[in-house]
Design an enzyme around this catalytic site. Structure first.
Site, PDB file in Angstrom:
ATOM      1  N   PRO A  75       1.039  -1.209  -0.185  1.00  0.00           N
ATOM      2  CA  PRO A  75       0.008  -0.145   0.252  1.00  0.00           C
ATOM      3  C   PRO A  75       1.008   1.263   0.421  1.00  0.00           C
ATOM      4  O   PRO A  75       1.959   1.616   0.737  1.00  0.00           O
ATOM      5  CB  PRO A  75      -1.004   0.295   0.886  1.00  0.00           C
ATOM      6  CG  PRO A  75      -0.465  -1.010   1.988  1.00  0.00           C
ATOM      7  CD  PRO A  75       0.607  -1.765   1.296  1.00  0.00           C
ATOM      8  N   GLY A  77       2.141   5.062   1.302  1.00  0.00           N
ATOM      9  CA  GLY A  77       1.829   5.842   1.932  1.00  0.00           C
ATOM     10  C   GLY A  77       1.743   5.137   2.988  1.00  0.00           C
ATOM     11  O   GLY A  77       1.186   6.219   4.132  1.00  0.00           O
ATOM     12  N   GLY A  81       6.980   1.121   2.934  1.00  0.00           N
ATOM     13  CA  GLY A  81       8.169   0.821   2.061  1.00  0.00           C
ATOM     14  C   GLY A  81       8.459   1.103   0.097  1.00  0.00           C
ATOM     15  O   GLY A  81       9.021   0.454  -0.487  1.00  0.00           O
ATOM     16  N   SER A  82       6.926   1.453  -0.211  1.00  0.00           N
ATOM     17  CA  SER A  82       6.049   1.303  -1.689  1.00  0.00           C
ATOM     18  C   SER A  82       7.445   2.454  -2.623  1.00  0.00           C
ATOM     19  O   SER A  82       7.648   1.799  -3.382  1.00  0.00           O
ATOM     20  CB  SER A  82       4.980   2.429  -1.463  1.00  0.00           C
ATOM     21  OG  SER A  82       5.179   3.304  -1.051  1.00  0.00           O
ATOM     22  N   SER A  83       7.529   3.277  -2.337  1.00  0.00           N
ATOM     23  CA  SER A  83       8.748   4.617  -2.612  1.00  0.00           C
ATOM     24  C   SER A  83       9.893   3.325  -2.825  1.00  0.00           C
ATOM     25  O   SER A  83      10.870   3.743  -3.791  1.00  0.00           O
ATOM     26  CB  SER A  83       8.576   5.591  -2.130  1.00  0.00           C
ATOM     27  OG  SER A  83       9.215   6.004  -0.656  1.00  0.00           O
ATOM     28  N   ALA A  84      10.460   3.423  -2.003  1.00  0.00           N
ATOM     29  CA  ALA A  84      11.712   2.538  -1.851  1.00  0.00           C
ATOM     30  C   ALA A  84      11.561   1.091  -2.502  1.00  0.00           C
ATOM     31  O   ALA A  84      12.762   0.609  -3.695  1.00  0.00           O
ATOM     32  CB  ALA A  84      12.423   1.608  -0.634  1.00  0.00           C
ATOM     33  N   ALA A  85      10.683   0.796  -2.875  1.00  0.00           N
ATOM     34  CA  ALA A  85      10.763  -0.814  -3.711  1.00  0.00           C
ATOM     35  C   ALA A  85      10.605  -0.058  -5.131  1.00  0.00           C
ATOM     36  O   ALA A  85      10.469  -1.198  -5.496  1.00  0.00           O
ATOM     37  CB  ALA A  85       9.371  -1.336  -2.952  1.00  0.00           C
ATOM     38  N   ASP A 121      15.376   2.278   4.101  1.00  0.00           N
ATOM     39  CA  ASP A 121      14.075   1.753   3.233  1.00  0.00           C
ATOM     40  C   ASP A 121      14.745   0.905   2.395  1.00  0.00           C
ATOM     41  O   ASP A 121      13.968  -0.315   1.830  1.00  0.00           O
ATOM     42  CB  ASP A 121      12.805   2.698   2.975  1.00  0.00           C
ATOM     43  CG  ASP A 121      12.273   3.103   3.708  1.00  0.00           C
ATOM     44  OD1 ASP A 121      12.418   2.989   5.356  1.00  0.00           O
ATOM     45  OD2 ASP A 121      11.166   3.608   3.904  1.00  0.00           O
TER      46      ASP A 121
HETATM   47  C1  MEV Z   1      10.748   5.717   6.591  1.00  0.00           C
HETATM   48  O1  MEV Z   1      10.206   4.827   6.216  1.00  0.00           O
HETATM   49  C2  MEV Z   1      11.790   5.875   7.923  1.00  0.00           C
HETATM   50  C3  MEV Z   1      11.482   7.603   7.970  1.00  0.00           C
HETATM   51  O2  MEV Z   1      13.095   7.445   9.436  1.00  0.00           O
HETATM   52  C4  MEV Z   1      12.402   7.815   7.110  1.00  0.00           C
HETATM   53  C5  MEV Z   1      13.683   7.346   6.970  1.00  0.00           C
HETATM   54  O3  MEV Z   1      14.637   6.745   7.273  1.00  0.00           O
HETATM   55  O4  MEV Z   1      14.554   8.288   5.786  1.00  0.00           O
HETATM   56  C6  MEV Z   1      10.935   8.369   8.814  1.00  0.00           C
END
Ligand code: MEV
Length: 274
Positions: A75, A77, A81-85, A121
């Site tokens: 999902p 947001g 980790g959707s954006s990193a994936a 992430d």
């Molecule tokens: C976001 O998934 C995790 C945070 O610690 C940001 C980051 O590590 O870049 C909030």
């Protein structure tokens, strides 16, 4: 050309990890797969995509020549980790090989998405293992096979990582002692990773500290409370907060899952007894 990468859940240490403290995170079974096909003209996604995602695609693949088809069950947001994936899947589809090269390439996209990402992430998404990560490059693969189950409770609302990270930055240096406390807590948590009864209260304390740096919401606090009153050993928001998910560690997930589903909350479990 196809590439795939997993999402993640942060067990403890989010936000503090941006400032050089350690964090522990683990991959989840939900994944994003990107297929790249040659086209004429500007690179674009086959389905609907916002401007930022399109910019990331053009940064990681190239300005022109690619259509990206995304298949994902992470999902968006929700701190999973959707954006990193997405970034890792794109660089893998582009044929970037080797973990370090994939991380370096995917971080270009993560910076576009989040401004000042710690790299946590992307590290989990590439390594596909539970890790302790400390900026800039300190990494330990955690061999522990936890005997607890994780329940994820979805607030139903997205959190905006970029804004939340910027909000924490704006509250410094006043909140630095709280970030230090989160870092110390992660060190202690790593020592009891296998033991839900000891780890749980530390995670709940981590949530309390995250509340103090202003990234929780009454709704996330309510989900933590729901977990704790249904046998969770500990619970906390996971990811940037402001929305997203709460994770709980628990021996028997059934009572919590039932209570969540009765309240219309999306919830799922994974791990030992899921
Ligand atoms: C976001 O998934 C995790 C945070 O610690 C940001 C980051 O590590 O870049 C909030």
């Amino acid at each position: 050309m196809t590439g795939s990468a997993s999402g993640k859940l942060i067990l403890c240490g989010e936000h503090a990890v941006v400032y050089g403290h350690p964090a522990i995170a683990m991959p989840i079974s939900q994944r994003t797969t990107v297929t790249l096909d040659r086209v004429d003209g500007p690179s674009h996604f086959a389905g609907p995509a916002d401007e930022r995602a399109t910019k990331v695609l053009r940064l990681l693949a190239s300005e022109t020549g690619w259509r990206a088809t995304v298949d994902s069950d992470i999902p968006i947001g929700r701190g999973m980790g959707s954006s990193a994936a997405l970034c890792v899947a794109i660089v893998r589809a582009m044929g970037v090989s080797g973990q370090e090269a994939q991380i370096a390439a995917a971080m270009v996209g993560e910076r576009e998405f989040h401004g000042n990402p710690s790299g946590l992430d992307v590290q989990v998404s590439v390594r596909e293992a539970m890790i302790r990560f400390q900026r800039p490059h300190k990494l330990a693969i955690l061999a522990a096979a936890p005997r607890w189950t994780v329940v994820v409770l979805d607030s139903g609302f997205p959190g905006n990582t970029k804004k939340l990270v910027a909000g924490v930055a704006a509250r410094r240096p006043g909140i630095d002692p709280v970030l230090d406390d989160i870092g110390a807590l992660v060190h202690e948590a790593e020592r009891v990773l296998d033991d839900a009864a000891k780890l749980g209260p530390m995670l709940t304390e981590n949530h309390r500290l995250l509340t103090r740096i202003g990234v929780s919401t009454p709704q996330l606090d309510g989900l933590v409370e729901l977990a704790l009153t249904h046998d969770a050993a500990g619970a906390k928001l996971s990811g940037a907060g402001g929305g997203g998910v709460v994770l709980a560690i628990i021996d028997d997930p059934k009572p919590l899952l039932t209570a969540a589903h009765q309240r219309g909350i999306t919830a799922f479990a994974f791990g030992d007894h899921a």
